[in-house]
Design an enzyme around this catalytic site. Structure first.
Site, PDB file in Angstrom:
ATOM      1  N   ASP A   1      -2.178  -1.488  -2.391  1.00 23.82           N
ATOM      2  CA  ASP A   1      -3.382  -2.203  -2.873  1.00 23.82           C
ATOM      3  C   ASP A   1      -3.183  -3.685  -3.199  1.00 23.82           C
ATOM      4  O   ASP A   1      -4.161  -4.381  -3.448  1.00 23.82           O
ATOM      5  CB  ASP A   1      -3.972  -1.573  -4.158  1.00 23.82           C
ATOM      6  CG  ASP A   1      -4.477  -0.164  -3.963  1.00 23.82           C
ATOM      7  OD1 ASP A   1      -4.618   0.259  -2.796  1.00 23.82           O
ATOM      8  OD2 ASP A   1      -4.743   0.509  -4.960  1.00 23.82           O
TER       9      ASP A   1
ATOM     10  N   ASP B   1      -4.977  10.576  -9.758  1.00 24.53           N
ATOM     11  CA  ASP B   1      -5.129   9.127  -9.538  1.00 24.53           C
ATOM     12  C   ASP B   1      -5.350   8.379 -10.844  1.00 24.53           C
ATOM     13  O   ASP B   1      -5.270   7.141 -10.871  1.00 24.53           O
ATOM     14  CB  ASP B   1      -6.334   8.858  -8.640  1.00 24.53           C
ATOM     15  CG  ASP B   1      -6.172   9.453  -7.270  1.00 24.53           C
ATOM     16  OD1 ASP B   1      -5.078   9.352  -6.690  1.00 24.53           O
ATOM     17  OD2 ASP B   1      -7.150  10.044  -6.752  1.00 24.53           O
TER      18      ASP B   1
HETATM   19  C1  BGC Z   1       0.613   6.445 -10.152  1.00 26.18           C
HETATM   20  C2  BGC Z   1       2.091   6.728 -10.095  1.00 26.18           C
HETATM   21  C3  BGC Z   1       2.359   7.978  -9.268  1.00 26.18           C
HETATM   22  C4  BGC Z   1       1.689   7.887  -7.921  1.00 26.18           C
HETATM   23  C5  BGC Z   1       1.856   9.129  -7.085  1.00 26.18           C
HETATM   24  C6  BGC Z   1       0.022   6.421  -8.762  1.00 26.18           C
HETATM   25  O1  BGC Z   1      -1.363   6.304  -8.859  1.00 26.18           O
HETATM   26  O2  BGC Z   1       0.377   5.243 -10.825  1.00 26.18           O
HETATM   27  O3  BGC Z   1       2.579   6.913 -11.395  1.00 26.18           O
HETATM   28  O4  BGC Z   1       3.744   8.159  -9.096  1.00 26.18           O
HETATM   29  O5  BGC Z   1       0.309   7.631  -8.084  1.00 26.18           O
HETATM   30  O6  BGC Z   1       1.204  10.230  -7.605  1.00 26.18           O
END
Ligand code: BGC
Length: 462
Positions: free
Chosen positions: A175, A401
């Protein structure tokens, strides 16, 4: 940064011969288990070709503990380094070296095939500038900490001789660069933090530094995050995104040859293929893309496959190598289940036609948090289509998320109302409802209800 990068087909024979010599030399010095891939990896055109991919045992255990989860527990998923502490390991997750040790074990168990290890680099200063759910631990000015305590530390581990046979795929900073195109002044979607990160240069410099340093490790294949069609697919965004990728790929000592390719749709929900229309389908005399306020709304693309293929060509025509390839994250873009249309709508009203015909059942394309109704997408595989190196599950299905309410934590996770199902939106989703599932935990934490729904709505079905 390495100067000569051998990714072109004509050089592969030479490389293989060279690699064999290296293998013989090292076999004389070390005890090399006979089953592991033959030779230290030099960058290859498509790391996924002829390889198996690392299964994260920690994710697999969580998947297996869910009813029905064993059907997918053996799928490869990305390993996210989402903060400095993740490198050494935290209470919930093993560290990078422990993952790589396990990857070496999986490599020695897969016969003569190579093994790909998928690593997500995600810790930029001022991270996630247009959202709050994954704000991160580093403030906007902490580029030096990013370099020394994060990227250098990861690069040092990846460069250990013990891991030289693995094909490392790094996904660079989800992003970040797209945010500098779309969420900055004078656009109505601007946020103060994205303006700051554009002005201080720390996203571009951080990405450049990561590409350069990680690219110095011979087995690393860097893929930069390119957003998804529902973000970058408009003309105003597409070319500018490729431009900023070129800028980052020449910052801090990086060169475009440090880049193996790009990844689309990471942790997003955009459909791989809309089966029943394209942006140019004509309904009642009007191409769908020209219907303002409709689902397509002047976007050039309606799905990830066409977007990714065109992104590849455009990047190649700008500053990147001709043999770059694309990855598409298909972890959660299946959209199966009862709401999935089975044929094109017969409506002659273009807006109704799009809403009834679309595979992507989101309320709005800009919705991104724990989307209700989503399903697992295509299973990971190499070379699925022209220009696409692989379909991958970079976002591990079942990991949230973001939380649907504020939850205090020491992981750098904020509360973004796009994860709250009662939220009525902001300019980035055109003030629509968020479409998020209720009762979600912090980003990255296990979200059983979502995992179950993703399996129920899988397409292809499980
Ligand atoms: C989070 C991470 C996580 C990743 C995979 C991201 O949105 O901030 O902490 O490891 O997603 O699930």
């Amino acid at each position: 940064m390495r100067s000569a990068i051998a990714r072109g087909a004509p050089r592969k024979g030479v490389l293989r011969a060279l690699a064999a010599t290296v293998a013989l030399a090292s076999a004389a010095l070390f005890i090399v288990p006979s089953a592991v891939s033959a030779a230290p990896v030099r960058r290859v055109d498509n790391p996924y070709a002829g390889a198996t991919v690392y299964v994260n045992p920690d994710w697999a255990a969580r998947a297996r503990s869910e009813p029905g989860g064993s059907r997918i527990a053996n799928q490869p998923t990305g390993v996210w380094m989402d903060r400095i502490a993740a490198i050494a390991g935290t209470s919930g997750a093993r560290g990078l070296a422990a993952h790589l040790d396990e990857a070496v074990r999986q490599d020695s168990a897969n016969g003569s095939q190579a093994l790909v290890f998928q690593l997500v680099i995600y810790n930029l200063p001022g991270r996630d500038c247009a959202a709050l759910a994954s704000n991160g631990e580093l403030g906007p000015t902490e580029l030096d900490r990013y370099k020394t305590q994060y990227i250098d530390a990861i690069a040092a581990i990846l460069a250990r001789p013990a891991y030289a046979n693995l094909r490392i795929v790094t996904v660079i900073e989800i992003d970040s660069l797209p945010n500098l195109v779309t969420n900055v002044a004078p656009r109505p979607t601007a946020t103060p933090q994205c303006d700051t990160m554009k002005a201080n240069g720390n996203y571009v410099n951080g990405v450049g530094y990561a590409l350069n340093k990680l690219g110095d490790v011979a087995s690393v294949h860097n893929y930069i995050d390119a957003g998804h069609h529902g973000w970058i697919g408009w003309d105003d965004n597409f070319g500018a995104t490729v431009q900023i990728m070129c800028q980052a790929a020449t910052a801090q000592g990086a060169t475009p040859s440090d880049v193996t390719g790009f990844i689309a749709n990471t942790a997003n929900y955009s459909a791989l293929r809309e089966q029943f229309f394209t942006a140019n389908t004509v309904i009642s005399g009007r191409p769908l893309r020209e219907v303002s306020g409709g689902w397509v709304d002047w976007n050039r693309y309606v799905d990830e496959l066409t977007f990714a293929q065109d992104f590849r060509s455009r990047a190649d025509s700008q500053c990147f190598d001709a043999n770059i390839g694309m990855l598409i994250d298909t972890s959660r873009n299946g959209w199966g289940g009862s709401a999935r249309p089975t044929s094109a709508s017969t409506s002659t009203d273009p807006i109704t036609f799009m809403n009834q015909s679309r595979i992507d059942r989101r309320i709005h394309l800009g919705n991104w948090c724990n989307q209700s109704g989503a399903g697992l997408g295509e299973r990971p595989r190499a070379n699925p289509a022209a220009g696409i190196d692989a379909y991958v599950w970079m976002k591990p299905p079942g990991e949230s998320d973001g939380s649907s309410t504020a939850i205090p934590n020491n992981e750098g996770k904020g509360f973004d109302r796009m994860c709250d199902p009662t939220y009525t939106g902001n300019p980035r989703n055109n003030n629509n409802m968020s479409g998020a599932l209720p009762n979600s935990p912090l980003s990255g934490h296990w979200f059983s209800a979502q995992f179950q729904e993703l399996m129920r709505n899988a397409f292809p079905r499980l």
